[in-house]
Every structure is written in structure tokens, then in C-alpha cells.
Design an enzyme around this catalytic site. Sequence first.
Site, mmCIF file in Angstrom:
data_model
loop_
_atom_site.group_PDB
_atom_site.id
_atom_site.type_symbol
_atom_site.label_atom_id
_atom_site.label_comp_id
_atom_site.label_asym_id
_atom_site.label_seq_id
_atom_site.Cartn_x
_atom_site.Cartn_y
_atom_site.Cartn_z
ATOM 1 N N LYS A 112 13.731 38.046 -9.050
ATOM 2 C CA LYS A 112 12.648 37.624 -9.943
ATOM 3 C C LYS A 112 11.302 37.584 -9.226
ATOM 4 O O LYS A 112 10.256 37.660 -9.858
ATOM 5 C CB LYS A 112 12.977 36.278 -10.575
ATOM 6 C CG LYS A 112 14.141 36.392 -11.564
ATOM 7 C CD LYS A 112 14.396 35.131 -12.334
ATOM 8 C CE LYS A 112 15.403 35.361 -13.458
ATOM 9 N NZ LYS A 112 16.786 35.583 -12.955
HETATM 10 C C1 PLP Z 1 17.763 36.305 -13.636
HETATM 11 C C2 PLP Z 1 18.891 36.832 -12.809
HETATM 12 C C3 PLP Z 1 19.770 37.832 -13.305
HETATM 13 C C4 PLP Z 1 19.676 38.372 -14.715
HETATM 14 O O1 PLP Z 1 18.504 39.095 -14.961
HETATM 15 P P1 PLP Z 1 18.119 39.580 -16.435
HETATM 16 O O2 PLP Z 1 16.798 40.213 -16.306
HETATM 17 O O3 PLP Z 1 18.127 38.358 -17.290
HETATM 18 O O4 PLP Z 1 19.155 40.535 -16.864
HETATM 19 C C5 PLP Z 1 20.739 38.313 -12.447
HETATM 20 N N1 PLP Z 1 20.890 37.836 -11.195
HETATM 21 C C6 PLP Z 1 20.085 36.875 -10.698
HETATM 22 C C7 PLP Z 1 20.317 36.378 -9.311
HETATM 23 C C8 PLP Z 1 19.050 36.345 -11.476
HETATM 24 O O5 PLP Z 1 18.248 35.396 -10.965
#
Ligand code: PLP
Length: 465
Positions: A112
Site C-alpha cells: 500500500k
Molecule cells: C490491502 C492488502 C491486500 C489486498 O489488496 P486489494 O487491493 O484490496 O486487493 C493484500 N495484501 C496485503 C498485505 C494488503 O495490505
Amino acid sequence: MKYISTRGQAPALSFEEVLLTGLAADGGLYVPETLPTFSAQEIRDMAALDYPALAQRIIAPFVADSIPEDDLKAIIVDTYAAFRHDAVAPLVQLGANQWVLELFHGPTLAFKDFALQLLGRLLDYVLERRHQKVVIMGATSGDTGSAAIEGCKRCNNIDIFILHPHQRVSEVQRRQMTTVVGDNIHNLAVQGNFDDCQAMVKASFGDRGFLPADRSLVAVNSINWARIMAQIVYYFYAGVALGAPDRRVAFSVPTGNFGDIFAGYLARNMGLPVERLIIATNTNDVLHRVMTTHTYGRQPLEHTLSPSMDITVSSNFERLLFDLYDRDGAAIAGLMRDFDAGDVHFSEAAMARASALFSSHRVSDEETCAQIAATWERCEYLLDPHSAIGVNAAQSAGLDPAVPVVTLATAHPAKFPEAVAKAGVGDTPGLPLHLRDLFERPERCEVLPNDLAAVQAFMADNLGA
Ligand SMILES: *Cc1c(COP(=O)(O)O)cnc(C)c1O
């Protein structure tokens, strides 16, 4: 570039306007009206670019009318300088044509950061120019909150309020939020569960009357278009490193809200030769059920070892649906209305289109642990539980062995020591150097009752000047 709503009833917006908006006024999500595309030669030439230069190449067409090229370049260079690996997103080989793309070298150790580090800087740039201050409000069950706080901590024009369920996030995740120092950063531990937090955020976006008239409320969850945009870059980065455009590449993506994998779909539409996109879910498998039964339906939430994918509704799927239904906003508005009332069955034509590119695979906690252990034994490589789900799905996808498969490694294993311990691979993984003292740092956090009025009053009282 103009952005339009998936439900067809909201005004088209510029990039700058979309950046400062959450949901469209008609309840839809914003998508670009048209996509920039790159020729095979242009993609071949990307092999010479480092990560920030590639990011600029991919992102520039999306923001062209809002941010001059030199300013964009400075913002992007500064964003990815905050990452702790020279490659920014290094590729690691796990087996013959099996790769992982490590997306956890940012400040909070999860993918993220790629989007939220950029989003914070873009917001600050735009707000400075507009002489405007905004309030960010978000709810988190873990990764989003810390990445948003890290992304916005230096922004003088933003007050950020992140709600998390009191005593219900992991200690690493809580500390990654509460140890960030800044007068504009507010961690609110709500005496309720994650759904309560999310409901308060939703209610606040619905009625912003508790804030002064000159402070608008900005969303940083994955419905924000700028987050998706930033994520397109690493698909090109990995694809080109493995031989695109002269070789096709597949991706396996641990998915909850469909944001990250939707960026892969856009990369494909922009010219990257993507053989297949594998939707890798845990037992909160709404997307796997869509792909296999063509029915979109809610099921009760399960708490798994991969908590960042524990969702019951996958908001960004609406963006794909919009294309699957020939960009018919009225049709999407109708489907989403039906979904509010119960299960929705998608048309065979739409699902045939989806299946031509997407596969899906559902992985249990048991299989997740087995995958962490198996990869450790074979390669001495430690996967976090989300990435393990991706690797497991990649191996189960039945792809042509000549096609390289890249699993997006979305988090560092030290963020999820519980799963690693359950997998029985020995010592708890250590935090990277910059976080070694995380458990000694002072925390700042406000515990508040599970009461909307109390939360809103706190926010109103704690806005910066
Ligand atoms: C947010 C997150 C996901 C999922 O991502 P999306 O964009 O909602 O599909 C997967 N793995 C981790 C570690 C995350 O923080």
C-alpha cells in the site's frame, strides 16, 4: 484526461478533482474515460528506465492536465526515494518461471506504500496550490491505516484521523500507526469492531456538517483513483524485466478489494502482454465465487491469517464490471441496486469476457501455512501469509510452464509473525532495521467510545489551524 463514474450519473472530473473526491456523487467509482496505450517499441524502451522514471512515463498521461511534468517528476522521485531497496520493487526467482515481486520495501512494509506515499505527496502539492486544507478520515483493520499515516505525515494541509477497533489490530500494525509523530496525525481506537469504524466513516462522508465549511473530507481507501494509478507501474516494471513485450507474463495477485489486480488489468489494456491474471483469495472468497458461480453475494466475514484480505464486498470489482458491461453506467447502477437487496447474477457474456483473462483460486489458512513451510523448505524464502496465497494460486493455475508467473508479494513476513509461527518455520522473522525499535517507541492514541457523535466531536476539536 477526464474521469467518469461507473454509474453514469455524476459529472466527469479532472485528475485534480478526482484526487480530492471519494465516491462519485451517484455512488459509482471514477475511471479514466480513455486509457493511454504504449506501442511494443515504447514498452521495449521501458527496460532502460529505473523505477521512478518508469513511474513518470506511466503516470504522466493520467495527470497531464493537472500537474506540470517537472513537478510530477520531483514528486515521484521523492516518493520512491522513501523505499529501502534500490530496485524499489525487486523481482526474486523462486523456481522455474516462478517469481515474486517484492512490494514491501516501503516505510510500512506493505504494497500500500506504493500508492499512499504518492497520494500523500500529490494531495499536498495540489492543496498547497489551491490554498486549501482537508481532512482525511479512514477506518483500518491493519495495513491501510499505517500506510496512509506514513504517506500524509508531512502534509501541512491535511489532518488525518484513522479509526481502528480498540485492541483488535495486531501489535505491529497498531504501533506502526500510533508511533508516528505529528500534530496532524490522530489515531482513534474505537471501542467497537472494524465494521463499527467503517460505519462511522461512511456516515461522516454522508453528512460532513460536523466539520467547518472550508474543510472537505477526502477518502484514502482503495476507491481513490490515484491509488490504482500508482499500482499500474509495477506490472510494467516486472513485465519488462521478464521480457515484455516480446514475452507474455502472468500475474498472481493476493486480492481483497480488487484494487491491486485491477491495476494489472489496466496495464494489460495499456499494451502490456499479460497472459493471465490470477485472483488469489483467502476463505473470504467473494471474488472466487463470482468467477466460478457468476453470482456476487455477501457471506459472513471470516477472520483468517491474511487479515488484509478479510472483506465481504469487493468495491473495486465495480470498475471491472463497468468494462464487462460495455461501460453501460445504467446497467451497473441497476446491478449495484440489486446487490443492496441480495445476490446478483452476472450475464454469461460479461463472465465469458472476465474468464478470458482472469482465473481465481481460494486458499485456506491451512494451505497458507503449508505454502509458507514448503517455500521455506525449498528456497529458504519466507513468504508472508498474503503472498503465500498468491504463490499457492500461481502454482495451481495450470498455466503453460513456458510463461513466467509473477506473484505480487504484498507484505513483509515480519508484519504477520502469527502465521509464520503457525507454519512452523522457526524463529519469528525480524523487523527491518528502520523498525527494529518499534516496540520501544512511545505511542499516541485516543481511545473513544463506539459513538459517532463522540468521534466527530473529537475530530472537530482537534483540527489544525
Ligand atoms: C490491502 C492488502 C491486500 C489486498 O489488496 P486489494 O487491493 O484490496 O486487493 C493484500 N495484501 C496485503 C498485505 C494488503 O495490505
